[in-house]
Design a protein around this motif. Structure first.
Motif, PDB file in Angstrom:
ATOM      1  N   HIS A  92       0.819  -1.215   0.000  1.00 49.21           N
ATOM      2  CA  HIS A  92       0.000   0.000   0.000  1.00 49.21           C
ATOM      3  C   HIS A  92       0.853   1.265   0.000  1.00 49.21           C
ATOM      4  N   ASN A  93       1.955   1.261   0.745  1.00 46.71           N
ATOM      5  CA  ASN A  93       2.800   2.457   0.821  1.00 46.71           C
ATOM      6  C   ASN A  93       3.386   2.811  -0.543  1.00 46.71           C
ATOM      7  N   PHE A  94       3.855   1.796  -1.259  1.00 45.84           N
ATOM      8  CA  PHE A  94       4.455   2.033  -2.574  1.00 45.84           C
ATOM      9  C   PHE A  94       3.404   2.540  -3.560  1.00 45.84           C
ATOM     10  N   VAL A  95       2.217   1.930  -3.553  1.00 49.77           N
ATOM     11  CA  VAL A  95       1.154   2.342  -4.474  1.00 49.77           C
ATOM     12  C   VAL A  95       0.715   3.767  -4.171  1.00 49.77           C
ATOM     13  N   ALA A  96       0.598   4.097  -2.886  1.00 49.33           N
ATOM     14  CA  ALA A  96       0.206   5.458  -2.501  1.00 49.33           C
ATOM     15  C   ALA A  96       1.252   6.485  -2.937  1.00 49.33           C
ATOM     16  N   GLU A  97       2.490   6.058  -3.016  1.00 48.45           N
ATOM     17  CA  GLU A  97       3.569   6.964  -3.424  1.00 48.45           C
ATOM     18  C   GLU A  97       3.544   7.249  -4.916  1.00 48.45           C
ATOM     19  N   ILE A  98       3.227   6.230  -5.738  1.00 47.51           N
ATOM     20  CA  ILE A  98       3.285   6.411  -7.195  1.00 47.51           C
ATOM     21  C   ILE A  98       1.950   6.846  -7.792  1.00 47.51           C
ATOM     22  N   LEU A  99       0.840   6.648  -7.067  1.00 44.08           N
ATOM     23  CA  LEU A  99      -0.480   6.945  -7.621  1.00 44.08           C
ATOM     24  C   LEU A  99      -0.651   8.408  -8.035  1.00 44.08           C
ATOM     25  N   PRO A 100      -0.181   9.391  -7.247  1.00 44.07           N
ATOM     26  CA  PRO A 100      -0.337  10.796  -7.664  1.00 44.07           C
ATOM     27  C   PRO A 100       0.385  11.156  -8.945  1.00 44.07           C
ATOM     28  N   LYS A 101       1.295  10.295  -9.420  1.00 41.01           N
ATOM     29  CA  LYS A 101       2.017  10.576 -10.666  1.00 41.01           C
ATOM     30  C   LYS A 101       1.156  10.312 -11.893  1.00 41.01           C
ATOM     31  N   LEU A 102       0.030   9.618 -11.702  1.00 40.33           N
ATOM     32  CA  LEU A 102      -0.883   9.326 -12.801  1.00 40.33           C
ATOM     33  C   LEU A 102      -1.873  10.464 -12.999  1.00 40.33           C
ATOM     34  N   GLU A 103      -2.456  10.537 -14.210  1.00 38.97           N
ATOM     35  CA  GLU A 103      -3.586  11.435 -14.432  1.00 38.97           C
ATOM     36  C   GLU A 103      -4.740  10.989 -13.537  1.00 38.97           C
ATOM     37  N   THR A 104      -5.602  11.918 -13.173  1.00 31.47           N
ATOM     38  CA  THR A 104      -6.662  11.617 -12.216  1.00 31.47           C
ATOM     39  C   THR A 104      -7.518  10.443 -12.642  1.00 31.47           C
ATOM     40  N   ASP A 105      -7.913  10.405 -13.930  1.00 33.30           N
ATOM     41  CA  ASP A 105      -8.787   9.329 -14.396  1.00 33.30           C
ATOM     42  C   ASP A 105      -8.095   7.971 -14.335  1.00 33.30           C
ATOM     43  N   ASP A 106      -6.784   7.938 -14.617  1.00 31.59           N
ATOM     44  CA  ASP A 106      -6.045   6.678 -14.540  1.00 31.59           C
ATOM     45  C   ASP A 106      -5.885   6.223 -13.088  1.00 31.59           C
ATOM     46  N   ALA A 107      -5.642   7.181 -12.196  1.00 35.69           N
ATOM     47  CA  ALA A 107      -5.495   6.842 -10.782  1.00 35.69           C
ATOM     48  C   ALA A 107      -6.805   6.284 -10.218  1.00 35.69           C
ATOM     49  N   VAL A 108      -7.918   6.876 -10.604  1.00 35.20           N
ATOM     50  CA  VAL A 108      -9.228   6.381 -10.168  1.00 35.20           C
ATOM     51  C   VAL A 108      -9.455   4.974 -10.696  1.00 35.20           C
ATOM     52  N   HIS A 109      -9.082   4.749 -11.957  1.00 28.00           N
ATOM     53  CA  HIS A 109      -9.248   3.426 -12.572  1.00 28.00           C
ATOM     54  C   HIS A 109      -8.465   2.359 -11.811  1.00 28.00           C
ATOM     55  N   VAL A 110      -7.330   2.736 -11.256  1.00 27.41           N
ATOM     56  CA  VAL A 110      -6.477   1.776 -10.546  1.00 27.41           C
ATOM     57  C   VAL A 110      -7.121   1.326  -9.232  1.00 27.41           C
ATOM     58  N   ILE A 111      -7.722   2.262  -8.491  1.00 28.51           N
ATOM     59  CA  ILE A 111      -8.169   1.915  -7.134  1.00 28.51           C
ATOM     60  C   ILE A 111      -9.675   1.723  -6.993  1.00 28.51           C
ATOM     61  N   GLU A 112     -10.468   2.051  -8.023  1.00 24.08           N
ATOM     62  CA  GLU A 112     -11.917   2.046  -7.854  1.00 24.08           C
ATOM     63  C   GLU A 112     -12.491   0.661  -7.582  1.00 24.08           C
ATOM     64  N   ASP A 113     -11.855  -0.400  -8.076  1.00 28.42           N
ATOM     65  CA  ASP A 113     -12.390  -1.752  -7.908  1.00 28.42           C
ATOM     66  C   ASP A 113     -11.760  -2.505  -6.744  1.00 28.42           C
ATOM     67  N   LEU A 114     -10.886  -1.842  -5.987  1.00 35.17           N
ATOM     68  CA  LEU A 114     -10.280  -2.488  -4.831  1.00 35.17           C
ATOM     69  C   LEU A 114     -11.301  -2.653  -3.710  1.00 35.17           C
ATOM     70  N   LYS A 115     -11.006  -3.549  -2.771  1.00 32.29           N
ATOM     71  CA  LYS A 115     -11.838  -3.670  -1.582  1.00 32.29           C
ATOM     72  C   LYS A 115     -11.806  -2.359  -0.813  1.00 32.29           C
ATOM     73  N   GLU A 116     -12.908  -2.043  -0.142  1.00 32.64           N
ATOM     74  CA  GLU A 116     -13.015  -0.752   0.531  1.00 32.64           C
ATOM     75  C   GLU A 116     -11.878  -0.527   1.519  1.00 32.64           C
ATOM     76  N   ASP A 117     -11.500  -1.565   2.262  1.00 29.38           N
ATOM     77  CA  ASP A 117     -10.422  -1.410   3.247  1.00 29.38           C
ATOM     78  C   ASP A 117      -9.110  -1.047   2.562  1.00 29.38           C
ATOM     79  N   ASP A 118      -8.788  -1.769   1.487  1.00 27.13           N
ATOM     80  CA  ASP A 118      -7.545  -1.486   0.758  1.00 27.13           C
ATOM     81  C   ASP A 118      -7.581  -0.095   0.131  1.00 27.13           C
ATOM     82  N   LYS A 119      -8.737   0.249  -0.420  1.00 26.74           N
ATOM     83  CA  LYS A 119      -8.874   1.563  -1.052  1.00 26.74           C
ATOM     84  C   LYS A 119      -8.666   2.690  -0.033  1.00 26.74           C
TER      85      LYS A 119
END
Length: 348
Positions: A92-119
């Motif tokens: 989770h720490n690594f993903v949280a670090e690199i996620l802001p480097k994506l465009e907003t729509d791509d970042a949403v696409h990455v985490i939108e289908d995760l389990k609520e706890d992980d998200k």
């Protein structure tokens, strides 16, 4: 110049399946240099394909090797099942670090289908500004324009002239990586017009933006279903379109690359529907998950086949007298199935 030519060649080259064997051998021997050398020559989409083709044990070793060279876009190119596994392997720490480097729509696409706890864990580790932007898109329904939109766009007031706009685009550091249009907005931030970059670049520096000729503005409500959004892009031949909230204010933009993904997704759903496959089944899914998605339709087909066999059994005496009927039965069943499939194809 040479670097640009190299990049063009990389883009034109198609993915070489033989790389999978080479990477597997390098991973097995822990040859980090060889693996890194291979991925440096590949775009994120190809690396995502490689990850999906590797076995789970090989994925972990592969990700451990490339972690320091991991491109965030790889996550957005992965299929849902593989993406969730990769996120768990990366942490989770690594993903949280690199996620802001994506465009907003791509970042949403990455985490939108995760389990609520992980998200929630990932969101809480992201800087506040980036988290608020992601949360804004996540607040909209799953299949809405609000989930597709990027919050990175360029908007200017109508009284700016072309020269000031061009200087702004050259000097401003906080601009989208790619954009095709500039939106003119009023005092309440409601879009008035959309100007293409080519239109601006061909105009005199002293011309006011509000006086430039612009195409018909097609604004997309954030609540609109993504299938309808795709229809709007097709109908008006759009490259990008502004997204507005309930008050008509500009909040984001949708580009053609997002719509291509929607069209592919909807076409895939229709094909699955024809085959009686329910849910978001992918080729990389486990046998258990695949069975759950297909069980209902297979059970219905079994019952209908039993009913058909029972009806045939009622006429076993007639079939014994006319053996030709037994020969015709599979022909009738096959032609009926083919005709039904053709009808469904046209209907869908």
């Amino acid at each position: 110049m040479d670097k640009d030519v190299t990049n063009i060649k990389k883009t034109q080259n198609q993915f070489d399946p033989s790389l999978i064997s080479e990477i597997m051998n390098s991973v097995d021997t822990n040859n980090r240099i060889s693996v890194i050398k291979i991925i440096e020559e590949l775009p994120p989409a190809d690396i995502a394909d490689i990850i999906q083709l590797l076995r789970s044990s090989e994925r972990k070793s592969f990700l451990d090797i490339i972690k320091d060279h991991f491109d965030p876009e790889i996550l957005s190119d992965l299929e849902e099942g593989a993406r969730e596994e990769v996120i768990n392997l990366l942490g989770h720490n690594f993903v949280a670090e690199i996620l802001p480097k994506l465009e907003t729509d791509d970042a949403v696409h990455v985490i939108e289908d995760l389990k609520e706890d992980d998200k929630n864990i990932i969101l809480n580790k992201i800087p506040k500004r980036d988290r608020e932007e992601l949360q804004l898109s996540l607040n909209y329904p799953d299949d809405s324009a609000g989930r597709l939109m990027s919050l990175d766009f360029v908007a200017t007031p109508p009284d700016w002239d072309v020269g000031r706009t061009i200087d702004f685009l050259r000097d401003e550091k906080d601009l989208p990586n790619e954009f095709y249009e500039i939106y003119i907005v009023g005092p309440t931030f409601k879009p008035i017009a959309a100007l293409s970059l080519s239109n601006i670049l061909r105009s005199e520096r002293t011309n006011k933006l509000e006086n430039l000729k612009s195409d018909h503005l097609v604004a997309i409500p954030a609540e609109m279903d993504k299938e309808l959004v795709a229809h709007q892009f097709e109908r008006f031949d759009l490259v990008s379109a502004p997204v507005i909230d309930e008050g008509g204010r500009l909040i984001g933009v949708i580009t053609a690359d997002d719509i291509v993904d929607v069209i592919q997704e909807e076409a895939g759903e229709d094909i699955k529907f024809l085959g009686g496959v329910v849910g978001d089944e992918n080729i990389t899914d486990s046998a258990l998950r695949t069975s759950r998605g297909r069980f209902t339709w297979l059970l219905i087909n079994l019952f209908t086949a039993i009913i058909a066999s029972t009806v045939i059994a009622l006429f076993d005496g007639t079939i014994e007298e006319m053996v030709a009927l037994a020969i015709l039965m599979p022909i009738v069943a096959s032609m009926g199935g083919n005709a039904g499939t053709q009808t469904l194809t046209i209907a869908v």
